[in-house]
Design an enzyme around this catalytic site. Structure first.
Site, PDB file in Angstrom:
ATOM      1  NE  ARG A 184      13.224  -0.691  -5.298  1.00 33.50           N
ATOM      2  CZ  ARG A 184      12.175  -0.928  -4.586  1.00 33.50           C
ATOM      3  NH1 ARG A 184      11.676  -0.084  -4.168  1.00 33.50           N
ATOM      4  NH2 ARG A 184      12.369  -2.120  -4.055  1.00 33.50           N
ATOM      5  NE  ARG A 195      -0.709  -9.782  -6.308  1.00 33.88           N
ATOM      6  CZ  ARG A 195      -0.401 -10.952  -6.391  1.00 33.88           C
ATOM      7  NH1 ARG A 195       0.059 -11.518  -7.558  1.00 33.88           N
ATOM      8  NH2 ARG A 195      -0.042 -11.562  -5.203  1.00 33.88           N
ATOM      9  CD  GLU A 202      -6.424 -11.485  -9.826  1.00 40.34           C
ATOM     10  OE1 GLU A 202      -6.437 -12.373  -9.233  1.00 40.34           O
ATOM     11  OE2 GLU A 202      -5.412 -11.034 -10.423  1.00 40.34           O
ATOM     12  CG  HIS A 220      -3.809 -14.899  -9.782  1.00 40.95           C
ATOM     13  ND1 HIS A 220      -4.054 -13.851  -9.299  1.00 40.95           N
ATOM     14  CD2 HIS A 220      -2.558 -15.478  -9.551  1.00 40.95           C
ATOM     15  CE1 HIS A 220      -3.204 -13.282  -8.347  1.00 40.95           C
ATOM     16  NE2 HIS A 220      -1.980 -14.476  -8.799  1.00 40.95           N
TER      17      HIS A 220
HETATM   18  C1  DGY Z   1       1.672 -14.765  -5.129  1.00 39.13           C
HETATM   19  O1  DGY Z   1       2.151 -15.735  -4.596  1.00 39.13           O
HETATM   20  O2  DGY Z   1       1.981 -13.690  -4.957  1.00 39.13           O
HETATM   21  C2  DGY Z   1       0.576 -15.427  -6.179  1.00 39.13           C
HETATM   22  O3  DGY Z   1       0.058 -14.435  -6.924  1.00 39.13           O
HETATM   23  C3  DGY Z   1      -0.554 -15.977  -5.431  1.00 39.13           C
HETATM   24  O4  DGY Z   1      -0.954 -15.152  -4.282  1.00 39.13           O
END
Ligand code: DGY
Length: 325
Positions: free
Chosen positions: A183, A244, A273, A291
């Site tokens: 963007r 994500r 998750e 993660h």
């Molecule tokens: C973030 O900082 O968003 C990492 O994924 C941990 O939450």
């Protein structure tokens, strides 16, 4: 807001020791000694009894939790840069300020994206599994051939801090060619230094050997990577996700790797998750990490100190350094 007493701060998870020490020295900090995640009722109780809550991505601060009555908390100091687990509209309505921890985890998350690229393209997870299973028969010229990372075309989706840090590593460290969709375009100097070509997102998928995702999770980015976009990629294409999980349609990704639409993927994040889509777990060519993007002592300590600084600013009535709009 100035406080007469030491503000009560509930800390939902264990944090690196220097951060917990700083919190205890400054606040009436209620630590989570055994690190058991709080359920919805635990989070509501924290909001009822604390002046502020230091929370993390594992805490679902949804509308129902934030509707708690009576409400005492005035600040959610999130430990992490992503804040999609917090219902911002409800927080705003209930006068709860929200802060995050940008910047301090950029390098480690970018390093992990590069690690996933190497693991996926060189098939390193498969190699390690083979060796540990006792199945390695020794060196031979055609054993376990991956492909070269250097010089490949990298497509970055989302050129924020982390996207840019990945771009620098890829271009300066691995001589990769760079396309991107974002963007906000790169500043001219940075675009020139990286020889970065801005493109429409579909073209990024079509023209990249590897696509790496660096967008936040929101309504607009949900399933940004779906079956149609995966089909745009070349058959040797690899998808990397350190952003994500819900940015990717995981069932469509599993199907695309299974049927050879793309060659593989490297994932650090998942839509639900800690559950991982079973179809992904079954695929040899998908690298799966739990993660770990910011999981270094350095980043996690800096994230905690950043959340702490926001708490201190709030308790002294100063502007919040990392207020989420
Ligand atoms: C973030 O900082 O968003 C990492 O994924 C941990 O939450």
């Amino acid at each position: 807001m100035k406080h007469e007493h030491r503000p009560i701060v509930t800390v939902t998870r264990r944090l690196p020791a220097p951060v917990e020490r700083a919190l205890l020295a400054q606040f009436d900090a209620r630590l989570n000694a055994d690190d058991t995640p709080l359920d919805a009722e635990g989070l509501r109780e924290a909001l009822r009894v604390s002046d502020a809550v230091l929370c993390a991505v594992s805490d679902r601060m949804d509308a129902e939790v934030l509707a708690v009555d009576p409400l005492r908390a005035q600040l959610l100091a999130n430990f992490g840069v992503g804040f999609e687990h917090i219902d911002l509209a409800t927080a705003r309505r209930r006068n709860i300020a929200v802060t995050n921890t940008p910047g301090v985890l950029t390098d480690d998350t970018a390093d992990l994206a590069i690690a996933l690229m190497l693991m996926a393209i060189r098939r390193l997870g498969e190699g390690e599994r083979e060796l540990r299973a006792g199945a390695w028969r020794g060196w031979y010229p055609t054993h376990h051939l991956g492909r070269r990372l250097s010089g490949k075309a990298l497509g970055i989706v989302g050129m924020g801090r982390i996207g840019r840090a990945v771009a620098r590593r890829a271009v300066h460290g691995f001589g990769m060619r760079l396309h991107y969709a974002s963007r906000t375009p790169l500043p001219a100097g940075e675009a020139a230094a990286l020889d970065a070509v801005p493109m429409d997102i579909d073209r990024v998928f079509a023209e990249s050997d590897i696509v790496s995702l660096h967008v936040p999770s929101n309504e607009e980015t949900r399933h940004l990577v779906d079956a149609r976009r995966l089909r745009l990629m070349p058959p040797h294409g690899i998808l990397i996700n350190t952003a994500r999980g819900d940015v990717v349609d995981e069932a469509a990704l599993a199907e695309a790797v299974r049927d050879g639409t793309i060659a593989g993927a490297g994932l650090d994040v998942y839509a639900d998750e800690p559950r991982v889509h079973p179809a992904l777990l079954a695929l040899e060519h998908v690298v799966l990490l739990p993660h770990l993007g910011s999981a270094t002592v350095e980043s996690r300590t800096a994230m905690g100190m950043r959340a702490f600084e926001n708490l201190v600013a709030w308790s002294e009535g100063r502007a919040l350094p990392d207020r989420v709009p």
